[in-house]
Write a protein that holds these residues in place. Structure first.
Motif, PDB file in Angstrom:
ATOM      1  N   THR A 356       0.827  -1.204   0.000  1.00  0.00           N
ATOM      2  CA  THR A 356       0.000   0.000   0.000  1.00  0.00           C
ATOM      3  C   THR A 356       0.861   1.254   0.000  1.00  0.00           C
ATOM      4  O   THR A 356       0.357   2.359  -0.207  1.00  0.00           O
ATOM      5  N   GLY A 357       2.142   1.103   0.252  1.00  0.00           N
ATOM      6  CA  GLY A 357       3.097   2.208   0.225  1.00  0.00           C
ATOM      7  C   GLY A 357       4.492   1.652   0.196  1.00  0.00           C
ATOM      8  O   GLY A 357       4.716   0.456   0.445  1.00  0.00           O
ATOM      9  N   LEU A 358       5.460   2.497  -0.096  1.00  0.00           N
ATOM     10  CA  LEU A 358       6.867   2.072  -0.132  1.00  0.00           C
ATOM     11  C   LEU A 358       7.703   2.928   0.811  1.00  0.00           C
ATOM     12  O   LEU A 358       8.898   3.140   0.585  1.00  0.00           O
ATOM     13  N   ALA A 359       7.059   3.432   1.861  1.00  0.00           N
ATOM     14  CA  ALA A 359       7.746   4.168   2.918  1.00  0.00           C
ATOM     15  C   ALA A 359       7.150   3.742   4.245  1.00  0.00           C
ATOM     16  O   ALA A 359       5.979   3.364   4.323  1.00  0.00           O
ATOM     17  N   LYS A 360       7.962   3.770   5.311  1.00  0.00           N
ATOM     18  CA  LYS A 360       7.473   3.340   6.622  1.00  0.00           C
ATOM     19  C   LYS A 360       8.067   4.214   7.714  1.00  0.00           C
ATOM     20  O   LYS A 360       9.157   4.787   7.551  1.00  0.00           O
TER      21      LYS A 360
END
Length: 861
Positions: A356-360
């Motif tokens: 759902t995203g590529l950052a955390k």
């Protein structure tokens, strides 16, 4: 499984009650025949497991049976676990002891039961710090820290012939990486198998292992997955993306989120989609059976899984996660919304991983995913034996999805496209793009970096071993994997720790080496297991001796001593602090305190810290004779005590602090508190009231999730008996709560006292929520207590008010009759709450089911 006895010979191999032959019985009688061992293993894999070895597996096995170290860096789903079994078999055939290490206890336990199926119960043991099971077995499953401490205590003399280190990328973990490094340094006699799907460049480890062990080291890598992955980047809204994946038969889908809240919200939003078939819904219901869902998140999860939707994150109760994994392994969940927790060693068939995203957020800042993190999660897509291809999908950021929608609506009309006002990313947004997605696919995992550290426990472990401790520490400090400047800092710290140990009299130098070659030795009988369990446990024993056994607060104070030695459940403490500050602000506003002064005063408001001053002062004195506690952090807090003093059930406590997404964390903490209370506090320090608290805490944990205690107690009880422990199963609920009469009596007392506390606060609304089913609404409670408050100003809630003299219980076969006297300020004690406790309903609910019958003067009873 039947354990092979002495009558079983090679010519008459044993089979278990399912007709499966153990690998132990297939091992060749001549350990120096590698070809025979490989043949026996491959025959077993094919005939009993239905598996043929991949080329990488076969290559690794050949290297292992000929004595080489192996670094196995192959994709997820390529059968590394089978290679690990081969390593254990090779060591077993050579008569050597072999250790399997993993980063988390759940994975150690899972591997323990799996290896019992392969080798037999008498051949496999487990060490986790919580329990030691068959600890003399030739195959030991343990956490990395356990093996590291064994290596520190015994070095090359340790009975370790072979080591399998799973998830070896944890070597780079800043806090725990030392435990993956120490065995490499201290066990030169051992053969190593290092495994991970995301190792990156391992040339350093190849050279280092060969130099230390004198064995050749084979590096086996493969970019070819048994199940190839297809990647795509999409600009559709997440809801549409999932619907499309379901329609194109690319489920099961694991939708990866990087917060627990977003995972749960996504799962709930999918309830409007027809995710699965009627047949699968019936199959799900059959698997669930009588599984008990508690109120709160349990009811939400029940609705989700029955719809074919799973949730998986670290904050869930263990039995809920096990249920989701069981249903997923059966292929019954079409979508699982979760965090990246499913990327740590859990074998679940997933066809599509959806990012759902590529950052955390990593606890300090939001950052792009690292290559290792990406590959670790993406590798869960497409499992051998289930799929022919796996899919990895990445969602574009929301603003890019919206811009793509606007452009699509404009079509080829250049004027419309020019008029589009493109959405911008939110302020501070850490973005990604299709280009960064492609880079992650092709990027090698980052190099593993050393995170060695020196502690008091490390020095004490090394000093306790036979031989020259100075030479052993010099080797450990100068031949680790750290760069030279950091080695110098470690050396200076080790010198400072050693001087503190000598000054405190914990160690002493000898004028001549003793019979075992020691030039320095430990003085007295130190608890050498402190490094395997809780380093502050001996301090807790000393602190308990400072408490007044006759004080009414003694049971709670003992509990506070134990809680101060446990790791902080940060989410709970943060919630307690928020609650306390909210209440403080309301009180200050009521007192007319200005904003700026309120903000200044709030800095001093924190979560409860019972015995803070007493415990820290005691620790200062204690550490003079036990300097190893310098490395341990004393942290006074009140979670178990807070729950008891508030007379709350687990569900009420979670609701009170709004911890639904962290209830698993809460329960694990309570289970740790219970185990520490049982293991640390000696019988002579336990009063009747403290034993009641211990029984209450154990039963509370057991009723919420029996797997946390039942498995531990069963393993501990079976240690050394030679009997095969039962593997964890889908939890159908614990034994009835009324079975443990002592604990149930405490639960009943707490349930009644909860009503007393709410009555004292005049929270008729909450009393109505508790007792509406029995006809006691908020209005009924208010009407019943109005005469009391007309006569008395308040209701006492101190230690005397909750004492045994204030409550009487009459036990009948199907119900208990209870009378809770109210502690009025005049001391008349002429009012009481009376109730019935339905025993059968309590067993079904897992907590006392209380039916209020009266609130009135004793003369009116």
């Amino acid at each position: 499984m039947a354990v092979p006895g002495p009558a079983h010979r090679r010519g008459c191999p044993a089979r278990d009650d399912r007709g499966i032959m153990t690998l132990t019985d297939r091992l060749p009688p001549t350990p120096d025949d590698p070809d025979a061992l490989v043949e026996a293993f491959t025959d077993w894999a094919f005939e009993e497991q239905g598996l043929s070895l991949y080329p990488a597996q076969e290559e690794a096995l050949l290297e292992l049976v000929t004595g080489s170290n192996v670094i196995l860096s192959t994709p997820t789903g390529s059968g590394k676990s089978l290679v690990a079994v081969g390593a254990h078999a090779a060591a077993l055939a050579r008569g050597q002891r072999t250790f399997y290490t993993a980063p988390i206890k759940a994975l150690v336990s899972e591997k323990f039961f799996a290896l019992i199926d392969v080798f037999g119960a008498d051949k496999v043991g487990m060490l986790t710090g919580d329990a030691a099971v068959n600890e003399k077995a030739p195959i030991i499953c343990c956490t990395a820290e356990i093996l590291a401490n064994i290596a520190l205590r015994s070095g090359r003399d340790a009975d370790v012939g072979s080591v399998v280190m799973d998830e070896f990328h944890f070597y780079a973990d800043p806090d725990r990486g030392w435990a993956w490094q120490v065995p490499l340094i201290e066990l030169p006699q051992a053969q190593f198998l290092l495994m991970s799907a995301t190792l990156g460049d391992v040339s350093f480890f190849e050279e280092d292992l060969t130099r230390r062990t004198g064995r050749p080291t084979a590096v086996i890598t493969s970019v070819e997955r048994p199940v190839p992955l297809h990647y795509r980047y999409v600009f559709t809204p997440l809801h549409e993306t999932i619907s499309e994946l379901l329609q194109t038969h690319e489920a099961p889908v694991y939708a990866v989120h990087f917060t627990q809240q977003s995972a749960v919200e996504r799962a709930q939003s999918l309830m409007s989609v027809n995710v699965t078939s009627k047949e699968d819904k019936q199959a799900i219901a059959d698997v669930i059976g009588n599984f008990r869902f508690t109120s709160g998140f349990g009811k939400t999860l029940s609705r989700l899984v029955r719809h074919g939707i799973g949730v998986h994150h670290a904050g869930m109760l263990p039995r809920y996660r096990r249920l989701v994994e069981t249903l997923a392994q059966a292929g019954l969940l079409r979508v699982i919304a979760g965090t990246d927790t499913l990327g740590v060693g859990i074998n679940v068939p997933i066809r599509t991983v959806l990012f759902t995203g590529l950052a955390k957020y990593d606890g300090q800042r939001t950052r792009p995913l690292k290559a290792r993190e990406f590959h670790q999660i993406a590798g869960r897509a497409g499992r051998a034996g289930y799929d022919t291809v796996g899919t990895v999908v990445a969602e574009a950021p929301d603003h890019e999805v919206e811009n793509a929608r606007l452009l699509a609506r404009a079509g080829d009309d250049l004027k419309k496209r020019k008029r589009i006002v493109r959405k911008q990313p939110p302020e501070g947004f850490v973005g990604w793009s299709e280009t960064s997605f492609e880079k992650l696919q092709n990027a090698q995992p980052e190099p593993l970096t050393s995170h060695f550290k020196v502690t008091h426990a490390m020095l004490l472990n090394v000093i306790s071993r036979p031989g020259d401790a100075f030479a052993a520490m010099r080797h450990l400090l100068e031949d680790n994997h750290e760069p030279r400047p950091r080695q110098r800092r470690h050396i200076l710290r080790a010198i400072a720790i050693y001087r503190a140990l000598r000054a405190s009299g914990v160690v002493e130098e000898l004028p001549e080496p003793d019979a075992e070659g020691r030039r320095v030795r430990l003085v007295g009988d130190l608890q050498l297991d402190f490094a395997l369990n809780q380093p502050l446990s001996p301090f807790a024993l000393a602190a308990i001796e400072l408490l007044d056994r006759e004080a009414p607060s003694y049971p709670m104070d003992v509990l506070s001593v134990i809680e101060a030695t446990l790791d902080d459940p940060r989410a709970v403490l943060y919630a307690q602090q928020n609650k306390a500050r909210g209440e403080a602000v309301a009180a200050m506003k009521a007192d007319g305190i200005e904003y700026e002064e309120r903000m200044a005063l709030l800095e001093d408001v924190t979560y409860p810290k019972p015995l803070d001053e007493l415990l820290h002062a005691a620790l200062e004195t204690y550490r003079r004779g036990a300097p190893w506690v310098e490395d341990a952090r004393l942290s006074p807090k009140s979670v178990a005590r807070d729950m008891f003093e508030r007379s709350m059930t687990f569900v009420e406590y979670v609701s009170h602090y709004q911890l639904a997404r962290s209830e698993g964390l809460v329960l694990r903490y309570l289970a740790d508190a219970y185990r520490a209370l049982r293991q640390t506090v000696p019988d002579e320090a336990k009063t009747e009231e403290l034993t009641d608290v211990e029984e209450w805490l154990g039963e509370l944990v057991r009723q919420v999730d029996s797997s946390l205690l039942d498995e531990w107690e069963a393993l501990a009880a079976g240690a050394g008996t030679g009997e095969e422990p039962a593997p964890p199963s889908l939890d159908q609920g614990p034994a009835g709560v009324t079975r443990n009469v002592r604990a149930f009596r405490v639960l009943v007392r707490n349930a009644l006292f909860r009503r007393v506390e709410l009555a004292a606060l005049r929270r008729f609304d909450l009393l109505g929520e508790l007792d509406a089913e029995s006809g006691w609404t908020a209005e009924a409670w208010r009407a019943a207590l109005e005469p009391y408050f007309a006569e008395h100003t308040d209701i006492g809630t101190g230690p005397d008010a909750r004492g045994p003299a204030m409550i009487t219980v009459t036990e009948e076969p199907e119900r208990w009759l209870v009378r809770q006297v109210l502690d009025d300020p005049a001391g008349d004690r002429d009012w009481a709450i009376t109730a019935e406790v339905d025993l059968a309903a309590s067993d079904e609910e897992g907590s006392p089911v209380v039916w209020i019958t009266a609130v009135e003067p004793l003369g009116g009873l």
